[in-house]
Design a protein around this motif. Structure first.
Motif, PDB file in Angstrom:
ATOM      1  N   ILE A  79       0.839  -1.204   0.000  1.00 45.94           N
ATOM      2  CA  ILE A  79       0.000   0.000   0.000  1.00 45.94           C
ATOM      3  C   ILE A  79       0.874   1.254   0.000  1.00 45.94           C
ATOM      4  N   GLY A  80       1.965   1.204   0.768  1.00 50.77           N
ATOM      5  CA  GLY A  80       2.867   2.347   0.801  1.00 50.77           C
ATOM      6  C   GLY A  80       3.491   2.614  -0.552  1.00 50.77           C
ATOM      7  N   TYR A  81       3.876   1.555  -1.270  1.00 52.05           N
ATOM      8  CA  TYR A  81       4.469   1.739  -2.589  1.00 52.05           C
ATOM      9  C   TYR A  81       3.450   2.342  -3.555  1.00 52.05           C
ATOM     10  N   LEU A 100       1.963  -8.715  -6.474  1.00 54.21           N
ATOM     11  CA  LEU A 100       3.149  -8.544  -5.635  1.00 54.21           C
ATOM     12  C   LEU A 100       4.381  -9.188  -6.249  1.00 54.21           C
ATOM     13  N   TRP A 101       4.179 -10.228  -7.039  1.00 55.69           N
ATOM     14  CA  TRP A 101       5.315 -10.933  -7.627  1.00 55.69           C
ATOM     15  C   TRP A 101       6.056 -10.086  -8.656  1.00 55.69           C
ATOM     16  N   GLU A 102       5.471  -8.985  -9.087  1.00 59.40           N
ATOM     17  CA  GLU A 102       6.135  -8.108 -10.037  1.00 59.40           C
ATOM     18  C   GLU A 102       7.000  -7.059  -9.339  1.00 59.40           C
ATOM     19  N   GLY A 103       7.039  -7.101  -8.000  1.00 64.21           N
ATOM     20  CA  GLY A 103       7.865  -6.162  -7.250  1.00 64.21           C
ATOM     21  C   GLY A 103       7.110  -4.896  -6.901  1.00 64.21           C
ATOM     22  N   GLY A 104       7.765  -4.074  -6.066  1.00 67.79           N
ATOM     23  CA  GLY A 104       7.168  -2.810  -5.671  1.00 67.79           C
ATOM     24  C   GLY A 104       6.697  -2.831  -4.227  1.00 67.79           C
ATOM     25  N   MET A 105       7.645  -2.603  -3.302  1.00 69.42           N
ATOM     26  CA  MET A 105       7.323  -2.542  -1.874  1.00 69.42           C
ATOM     27  C   MET A 105       8.000  -1.312  -1.284  1.00 69.42           C
ATOM     28  N   SER A 106       7.354  -0.703  -0.317  1.00 72.21           N
ATOM     29  CA  SER A 106       7.891   0.470   0.355  1.00 72.21           C
ATOM     30  C   SER A 106       8.235   0.123   1.796  1.00 72.21           C
ATOM     31  N   PHE A 107       9.481   0.405   2.218  1.00 75.38           N
ATOM     32  CA  PHE A 107       9.831   0.142   3.607  1.00 75.38           C
ATOM     33  C   PHE A 107       8.964   0.975   4.541  1.00 75.38           C
ATOM     34  N   HIS A 108       8.792   2.257   4.224  1.00 73.60           N
ATOM     35  CA  HIS A 108       8.051   3.136   5.129  1.00 73.60           C
ATOM     36  C   HIS A 108       6.604   2.668   5.284  1.00 73.60           C
ATOM     37  N   GLY A 109       6.020   2.161   4.195  1.00 72.09           N
ATOM     38  CA  GLY A 109       4.689   1.590   4.297  1.00 72.09           C
ATOM     39  C   GLY A 109       4.684   0.327   5.121  1.00 72.09           C
TER      40      GLY A 109
END
Length: 284
Positions: A79-81, A100-109
């Protein structure tokens, strides 16, 4: 290509494959971070000296919490990303949010997702929110370290262009164009993973868990400083670029963490040590 430039190691982003099913290094990084963090936290819980008595959370409670925090990391990170880094794209292609398997994650989220998981679980089980948060943050750098290594293996989130004459470890990334670049993923692995882990481990050894909220504050402030330092060498996300001047989204999102961390550290030190209140009980 200049002779001084290191060639990027050729990695297969797929670690294990079984016919049509594939497990990528990035997924293994998440799994490894959770598993190693789980074991490390169990050691901390068992050590009564670190808490000044019984830990405020039992081993069975920690085992149950793992599912909660895993969901918090995944949902919050995604969600953050979507909101922080690419809202226009996902507004036009909402079906891609669940890929999700395509990537794209936010640490802050993901961090905010952890906060929600900690608060909800602690309230449900009558556990100190700050103490549970301290334990969660103590193991967080393990996952950060593995995640940055996975970024490097994938050849993604590469650094800014670097002069091989002054940065002999600069390398050309497969999808980063012809210019040699900083391997900023490794810088971040060292800062956000190794250095932050050592800092928190030393604080824990000197009694930080007896002051609820101190480890959370040290983690938030430490990560914020490490992330901002890493952003000085990291190429901004293509869809965002620099926000203003040389400021990136990662820097902007890290500033509130530093402020909140300092406030938590000051509050924990002002309160002083808190004695353990949970009665001794047998644990498996």
């Amino acid at each position: 290509m200049p002779l001084a430039v290191l060639p990027f190691p050729v990695f297969d982003p797929v670690a294990i494959s079984f016919g049509p099913f594939a497990i990528r290094w990035y997924a293994l990084a998440y799994i490894g971070g959770i598993v190693f963090g789980w074991f490390y936290a169990r050691r901390i819980i068992r050590n009564r000296k670190l808490w000044g008595g019984d830990a405020p959370i039992t081993l069975p409670q920690w085992d149950d919490f793992i599912l909660w925090v895993t969901l918090g990391i995944i949902l919050g990170g995604r969600i953050g990303y979507v909101l922080f880094y690419n809202p226009a794209h996902f507004a036009a292609h909402p079906a891609e949010i669940i890929r999700l398997w395509e990537g794209g994650m936010s640490f802050h989220g993901g961090f905010l997702g952890c906060v929600v998981a900690v608060m909800a679980f602690a309230k449900r089980h009558g556990i100190s929110i700050l103490s549970l948060g301290d334990l969660t943050c103590a193991v967080g750098p393990v996952g950060l370290f593995l995640g940055r290594l996975a970024n490097f293996i994938n050849g993604e989130l590469w650094g800014r262009p670097a002069d091989p004459a002054t940065v002999p470890w600069a390398m050309v990334f497969p999808h980063g164009g012809p210019l040699p670049r900083h391997p900023s993923q490794l810088y971040e692995a060292g800062l956000e993973g190794v250095a932050l882990f050592v800092l928190l481990a030393v604080l824990i050894r000197f009694g930080a868990l007896k002051r609820p909220g101190l480890i959370i504050g040290a983690f938030a402030a430490g990560y914020g400083c490490a992330r901002i330092t890493g952003e000085l060498f990291r190429e901004p996300d293509a869809q965002l670029g620099f926000l203003f001047g040389h400021t990136t989204m990662g820097m902007l999102l890290s500033l509130p963490m530093i402020v909140a961390g300092i406030v938590l550290i000051a509050a924990a030190l002002r309160r002083g040590p808190v004695p353990s209140t949970r009665q001794s009980e047998a644990t498996p």
